[in-house]
Design an enzyme around this catalytic site. Structure first.
Site, PDB file in Angstrom:
ATOM      1  N   HIS A   1      -4.465  15.902   1.960  1.00  0.00           N
ATOM      2  CA  HIS A   1      -4.399  14.846   3.160  1.00  0.00           C
ATOM      3  C   HIS A   1      -3.573  15.682   4.097  1.00  0.00           C
ATOM      4  O   HIS A   1      -3.236  16.748   4.262  1.00  0.00           O
ATOM      5  CB  HIS A   1      -3.186  13.919   2.268  1.00  0.00           C
ATOM      6  CG  HIS A   1      -3.850  12.874   1.570  1.00  0.00           C
ATOM      7  ND1 HIS A   1      -3.921  12.922   0.187  1.00  0.00           N
ATOM      8  CD2 HIS A   1      -4.091  11.696   1.905  1.00  0.00           C
ATOM      9  CE1 HIS A   1      -4.380  12.029  -0.120  1.00  0.00           C
ATOM     10  NE2 HIS A   1      -4.626  10.831   0.665  1.00  0.00           N
TER      11      HIS A   1
ATOM     12  N   ASN B   1      -4.835   3.172  -3.917  1.00  0.00           N
ATOM     13  CA  ASN B   1      -5.586   3.196  -2.919  1.00  0.00           C
ATOM     14  C   ASN B   1      -6.454   1.898  -2.959  1.00  0.00           C
ATOM     15  O   ASN B   1      -6.893   1.747  -3.884  1.00  0.00           O
ATOM     16  CB  ASN B   1      -6.590   4.325  -3.035  1.00  0.00           C
ATOM     17  CG  ASN B   1      -7.363   4.897  -2.145  1.00  0.00           C
ATOM     18  OD1 ASN B   1      -8.046   4.062  -1.678  1.00  0.00           O
ATOM     19  ND2 ASN B   1      -7.375   6.189  -1.913  1.00  0.00           N
ATOM     20  N   PHE B   2      -6.747   1.354  -1.705  1.00  0.00           N
ATOM     21  CA  PHE B   2      -7.500   0.165  -1.640  1.00  0.00           C
ATOM     22  C   PHE B   2      -8.959   0.245  -1.285  1.00  0.00           C
ATOM     23  O   PHE B   2      -9.762  -0.642  -1.375  1.00  0.00           O
ATOM     24  CB  PHE B   2      -6.968  -0.869  -0.545  1.00  0.00           C
ATOM     25  CG  PHE B   2      -5.402  -1.323  -0.888  1.00  0.00           C
ATOM     26  CD1 PHE B   2      -5.446  -2.527  -1.654  1.00  0.00           C
ATOM     27  CD2 PHE B   2      -4.350  -0.475  -0.790  1.00  0.00           C
ATOM     28  CE1 PHE B   2      -4.211  -2.926  -2.216  1.00  0.00           C
ATOM     29  CE2 PHE B   2      -3.195  -1.376  -1.211  1.00  0.00           C
ATOM     30  CZ  PHE B   2      -3.363  -2.390  -1.755  1.00  0.00           C
TER      31      PHE B   2
ATOM     32  N   GLY C   1      -0.541   8.923  -4.442  1.00  0.00           N
ATOM     33  CA  GLY C   1      -0.824   7.746  -5.563  1.00  0.00           C
ATOM     34  C   GLY C   1      -2.032   7.833  -6.181  1.00  0.00           C
ATOM     35  O   GLY C   1      -2.013   7.509  -7.183  1.00  0.00           O
ATOM     36  N   THR C   2      -3.010   8.104  -5.176  1.00  0.00           N
ATOM     37  CA  THR C   2      -4.468   8.126  -5.843  1.00  0.00           C
ATOM     38  C   THR C   2      -4.537   9.153  -6.950  1.00  0.00           C
ATOM     39  O   THR C   2      -5.216   9.181  -8.016  1.00  0.00           O
ATOM     40  CB  THR C   2      -5.275   8.333  -4.631  1.00  0.00           C
ATOM     41  OG1 THR C   2      -5.116   7.235  -3.919  1.00  0.00           O
ATOM     42  CG2 THR C   2      -7.007   8.538  -5.196  1.00  0.00           C
TER      43      THR C   2
ATOM     44  N   GLY D   1       0.777  -1.060   0.053  1.00  0.00           N
ATOM     45  CA  GLY D   1       0.060   0.060   0.086  1.00  0.00           C
ATOM     46  C   GLY D   1       1.004   1.181   0.044  1.00  0.00           C
ATOM     47  O   GLY D   1       0.367   2.401  -0.149  1.00  0.00           O
ATOM     48  N   THR D   2       2.159   1.135   0.187  1.00  0.00           N
ATOM     49  CA  THR D   2       2.946   2.324   0.160  1.00  0.00           C
ATOM     50  C   THR D   2       3.099   2.634  -1.276  1.00  0.00           C
ATOM     51  O   THR D   2       3.247   1.990  -2.357  1.00  0.00           O
ATOM     52  CB  THR D   2       4.383   1.905   0.502  1.00  0.00           C
ATOM     53  OG1 THR D   2       4.427   1.239   2.036  1.00  0.00           O
ATOM     54  CG2 THR D   2       5.235   3.005   0.815  1.00  0.00           C
ATOM     55  N   THR D   3       3.037   4.240  -1.336  1.00  0.00           N
ATOM     56  CA  THR D   3       2.965   4.906  -2.680  1.00  0.00           C
ATOM     57  C   THR D   3       4.280   5.512  -2.901  1.00  0.00           C
ATOM     58  O   THR D   3       5.077   5.319  -2.114  1.00  0.00           O
ATOM     59  CB  THR D   3       1.775   5.778  -2.855  1.00  0.00           C
ATOM     60  OG1 THR D   3       2.021   6.807  -1.620  1.00  0.00           O
ATOM     61  CG2 THR D   3       0.703   4.983  -2.767  1.00  0.00           C
TER      62      THR D   3
ATOM     63  N   SER E   1      -1.769  -1.009  -5.172  1.00  0.00           N
ATOM     64  CA  SER E   1      -2.551  -0.056  -5.541  1.00  0.00           C
ATOM     65  C   SER E   1      -2.596   1.182  -4.880  1.00  0.00           C
ATOM     66  O   SER E   1      -2.150   1.325  -3.649  1.00  0.00           O
ATOM     67  CB  SER E   1      -4.224  -0.554  -5.072  1.00  0.00           C
ATOM     68  OG  SER E   1      -4.981   0.464  -5.331  1.00  0.00           O
TER      69      SER E   1
ATOM     70  N   LYS F   1       1.863  12.906   5.886  1.00  0.00           N
ATOM     71  CA  LYS F   1       2.031  12.094   4.580  1.00  0.00           C
ATOM     72  C   LYS F   1       3.249  12.431   4.079  1.00  0.00           C
ATOM     73  O   LYS F   1       3.610  13.466   3.715  1.00  0.00           O
ATOM     74  CB  LYS F   1       0.852  12.335   3.526  1.00  0.00           C
ATOM     75  CG  LYS F   1       0.812  11.298   2.467  1.00  0.00           C
ATOM     76  CD  LYS F   1      -0.508  11.665   1.433  1.00  0.00           C
ATOM     77  CE  LYS F   1      -0.489  10.441   0.514  1.00  0.00           C
ATOM     78  NZ  LYS F   1       0.155   9.282   0.564  1.00  0.00           N
TER      79      LYS F   1
END
Length: 259
Positions: A147, A114-115, A157-158, A87-89, A112, A151
């Site tokens: 955000h 974003n999950f 990433g999204t 999940g790390t971007t 991804s 962060k």
């Protein structure tokens, strides 16, 4: 499933809660600084991360660490042969490298930006909206995200994934710009702007703007729980897909391959 968590910050703690609520066992929590992690490792020591995961008896791994650590963790974890969800971007430009490494060692990994199920629905809505607006040249397009101030990367990433969906469905834009403009933007440039403030868990907006009006498509996360639950479901599906042969080992997968 026995799950190892690599990265035990706020997201790691929430993923642990979600995993347990779904009947899984968290057998290791690995982190650099978290005092309550079951295993503390030196910063940048991917081998220590891999040893901790292997000795825990984990059957799958969820990695939510830090952009500076993610590639080292991936390189160390892939040879273990466990299904890995990342999940790390902040490593989009290295997906080809990871896919090649997975093929070489037979590891299986998915990522991804974003999950969240809602965000993945958002992607589909944006696809259709951009296609519809393509017939109206008077509308310009941009995207903005906000955000919390902890962060580590910007833009999110999204936001970059949203930008990729926009570019895939329009001929108006073919270049993503994430920096500030010091001159007038060119018509082909898609501006992806960011804000970091307070405790905002995540807000993403796409604008279609003309002289007459503005249309906004917006997703606001109320908490991190949607991301955490989605990551656990992703590991469940990745593990089952590999076991049943629906997906093959030795590849990097995305959310669309599982959902």
């Amino acid at each position: 499933m026995k799950i190892a968590l690599v990265g035990y910050g706020k997201m790691g703690h929430m993923i642990e809660e979600c995993a347990k609520s779904l009947g899984h066992e968290v057998v290791a929590t690995v982190d650099v600084i978290a005092e309550d992690a079951s295993v503390k490792v030196p910063a940048g020591d991917g081998d220590s991360v891999a040893r901790a995961v292997k000795s825990s008896g984990a059957e799958g791994v969820i990695e939510f660490s830090h952009p500076a650590a993610v590639m080292g963790n991936i390189k160390a974890l892939l040879p273990l042969g466990l299904p890995i969800v990342v999940g790390t971007t902040g490593w989009n430009d290295r997906h080809d490298e990871v896919n090649k490494l997975a093929a070489e060692c037979g590891g299986t990994i998915m990522t991804s930006s974003n999950f969240s199920i809602g965000v993945n629905m958002l992607y589909k809505i944006i696809d259709e909206a951009v296609k519809i607006m393509e017939a109206f040249p008077e509308y310009d397009i941009a995207t903005w995200e906000a955000h919390h101030n902890q962060k580590a990367d910007s833009p999110s990433g999204t936001a970059l994934t949203i930008a990729e969906h926009i570019l895939a469905n329009t001929k108006k834009k073919n270049e993503i710009v994430t920096d500030a403009f010091h001159d007038r933007p060119k018509a082909n440039q898609l501006h992806v702007s960011s804000t970091r403030c307070g405790s905002i868990p995540g807000t993403h907006t796409v604008f279609f703007d003309s002289k007459a009006d503005t249309i906004e498509i917006k997703h606001t996360a109320r908490s991190r729980e949607g991301f955490a639950m989605g990551a656990v479901h992703a590991l469940e599906r990745l593990s089952n897909a590999v076991k049943t042969g629906t997906l093959t080992k030795g590849k990097l997968y995305g959310m669309s391959d599982l959902f």
